[in-house]
Design a protein around this motif. Structure first.
Motif, PDB file in Angstrom:
ATOM      1  N   ALA A  31      51.289  38.931  41.320  1.00 46.66           N
ATOM      2  CA  ALA A  31      50.815  38.293  40.090  1.00 46.66           C
ATOM      3  C   ALA A  31      51.699  37.098  39.746  1.00 46.66           C
ATOM      4  O   ALA A  31      51.207  36.039  39.330  1.00 46.66           O
ATOM      5  N   LEU A  34      50.975  34.155  42.046  1.00 45.28           N
ATOM      6  CA  LEU A  34      49.682  33.532  41.768  1.00 45.28           C
ATOM      7  C   LEU A  34      49.566  32.976  40.351  1.00 45.28           C
ATOM      8  O   LEU A  34      48.637  32.223  40.059  1.00 45.28           O
ATOM      9  N   TRP A  36      48.990  34.893  37.759  1.00 47.29           N
ATOM     10  CA  TRP A  36      47.938  35.672  37.125  1.00 47.29           C
ATOM     11  C   TRP A  36      48.544  36.745  36.228  1.00 47.29           C
ATOM     12  O   TRP A  36      49.715  37.100  36.369  1.00 47.29           O
ATOM     13  N   GLN A  37      47.704  37.295  35.356  1.00 48.43           N
ATOM     14  CA  GLN A  37      48.090  38.491  34.626  1.00 48.43           C
ATOM     15  C   GLN A  37      48.131  39.667  35.599  1.00 48.43           C
ATOM     16  O   GLN A  37      47.325  39.756  36.527  1.00 48.43           O
ATOM     17  N   ARG A  38      49.085  40.567  35.368  1.00 48.50           N
ATOM     18  CA  ARG A  38      49.175  41.750  36.227  1.00 48.50           C
ATOM     19  C   ARG A  38      47.870  42.553  36.183  1.00 48.50           C
ATOM     20  O   ARG A  38      47.456  43.148  37.181  1.00 48.50           O
ATOM     21  N   LYS A  40      44.854  41.481  36.094  1.00 48.70           N
ATOM     22  CA  LYS A  40      43.845  40.936  37.002  1.00 48.70           C
ATOM     23  C   LYS A  40      44.066  41.459  38.412  1.00 48.70           C
ATOM     24  O   LYS A  40      43.101  41.838  39.103  1.00 48.70           O
ATOM     25  N   VAL A  41      45.304  41.495  38.845  1.00 53.50           N
ATOM     26  CA  VAL A  41      45.622  42.030  40.171  1.00 53.50           C
ATOM     27  C   VAL A  41      45.132  43.470  40.273  1.00 53.50           C
ATOM     28  O   VAL A  41      44.507  43.870  41.261  1.00 53.50           O
ATOM     29  N   GLN A  49      36.686  44.312  39.291  1.00 54.28           N
ATOM     30  CA  GLN A  49      36.348  42.908  39.013  1.00 54.28           C
ATOM     31  C   GLN A  49      35.984  42.252  40.335  1.00 54.28           C
ATOM     32  O   GLN A  49      36.620  42.502  41.360  1.00 54.28           O
ATOM     33  N   PRO A  51      36.138  39.218  42.726  1.00 58.52           N
ATOM     34  CA  PRO A  51      36.936  38.006  42.862  1.00 58.52           C
ATOM     35  C   PRO A  51      36.057  36.788  43.136  1.00 58.52           C
ATOM     36  O   PRO A  51      34.932  36.920  43.631  1.00 58.52           O
ATOM     37  N   ASP A  55      39.866  32.862  44.236  1.00 57.43           N
ATOM     38  CA  ASP A  55      40.800  33.986  44.106  1.00 57.43           C
ATOM     39  C   ASP A  55      41.223  34.488  45.481  1.00 57.43           C
ATOM     40  O   ASP A  55      42.405  34.763  45.734  1.00 57.43           O
ATOM     41  N   TRP A  59      44.878  34.485  47.205  1.00 59.85           N
ATOM     42  CA  TRP A  59      45.482  35.766  47.604  1.00 59.85           C
ATOM     43  C   TRP A  59      45.991  35.693  49.051  1.00 59.85           C
ATOM     44  O   TRP A  59      47.121  36.104  49.358  1.00 59.85           O
TER      45      TRP A  59
END
Length: 280
Positions: A31, A34, A36-38, A40-41, A49, A51, A55, A59
């Motif tokens: 996270a 990237l 990102w919020q944890r 989202k991972v 979710q 991707p 994304d 990754w």
């Protein structure tokens, strides 16, 4: 959400988690890389979710496996080809999806359909279609290209008059009583439906209230030759083309068709629905 779709999304998430672990990263670490919020991972790895293509590319780069970006994107394309979200399909309005419907109809000789809550698009009047598109635009909060969509839907109906084609549709009687437009528009729509009975390219069966059924018609679907089945949910349109699934939907269609009435009997049910509109 379709169980098949969810299973495929979970499998993609597991692949992302596998690549992260091989790279020696924990969820917090990837996270951070990237930005990102944890959460989202976690959602991506658990299959909660879907991707985006971007994304997946990010990754692959974050775990040092840019060579696998193509594989990951291929899995996503497989998901999106079979399970097409309305949010993406209708991002620019309805017309593009209606053009696609014309293309699919053009390459199909026989369409078998079942509708349980509405008049099939191929049989809709311009006014009925207009109210359908207007309501859907408001519901989905998408651009309003209603008149373009109506013209395209009506243009698709040219196929109804082409010799050699077959349109075999079953409509649950309840659909004749679902009024989502002004009553005079619904009356004209029912007149149109009755007028199609007897056309040599169309076989229209109405499944009456109280009919003895081997299986309840739980939702609508369209079968294009023996090539694919298209099923709509509120959020997703499924394009299913494996033989086992097609055979299952064919059986569902056949079992429902056993209870349908045709010709004069179908006209009487349509007439009863029209009379219930009480336009006096």
């Amino acid at each position: 959400m379709s169980t098949d779709y969810q299973s495929a999304r979970v499998a993609l998430g597991a692949r992302l988690r596998e690549l992260r672990t091989e790279a020696g990263l924990d969820g917090k670490g990837v996270a951070a890389v990237l930005g990102w919020q944890r959460s989202k991972v976690s959602r991506l790895e658990l299959g909660k979710q879907t991707p985006s293509s971007a994304d997946l590319a990010a990754w692959a780069q974050a775990v040092g496996r840019e060579d696998l970006a193509g594989e990951l994107k291929g899995r996503l394309v497989g998901l999106e080809t079979q399970y097409r979200s309305w949010r993406r399909q209708l991002a620019g309005g309805h017309r593009a999806r209606q053009e696609l419907a014309i293309a699919e109809t053009t390459v199909t000789q026989t369409i078998r359909g079942l509708e349980v809550a509405r008049v099939p698009g191929l049989f809709q009047t311009a006014d009925y279609a207009r109210h359908t598109f207007e309501a859907n635009s408001e519901f989905r909060q998408i651009p309003r290209d209603v008149e373009d969509a109506v013209r395209t839907r009506i243009r698709r109906q040219d196929a109804l008059y082409e010799p050699g084609r077959r349109f075999r549709f079953l409509v649950w009687e309840g659909a004749l009583h679902v009024v989502t437009c002004p009553r005079e528009v619904m009356a004209a729509q029912l007149d149109r439906l009755a007028g199609l009975i007897g056309l040599d390219t169309i076989e229209l069966g109405i499944v009456p209230f109280g009919a003895q059924l081997r299986r309840a018609p739980t939702h609508g679907f369209w079968i294009y030759d023996r090539r694919q089945v298209i099923v709509e949910t509120i959020s997703t349109e499924m394009w299913l083309d494996d033989e086992e699934t097609i055979a299952l939907y064919e059986r569902a269609w056949d079992w429902t068709a056993e209870a349908a009435v045709y010709g004069p009997q179908a006209r009487r049910l349509i007439g009863r629905a029209r009379a219930s509109l009480d336009l006096s």
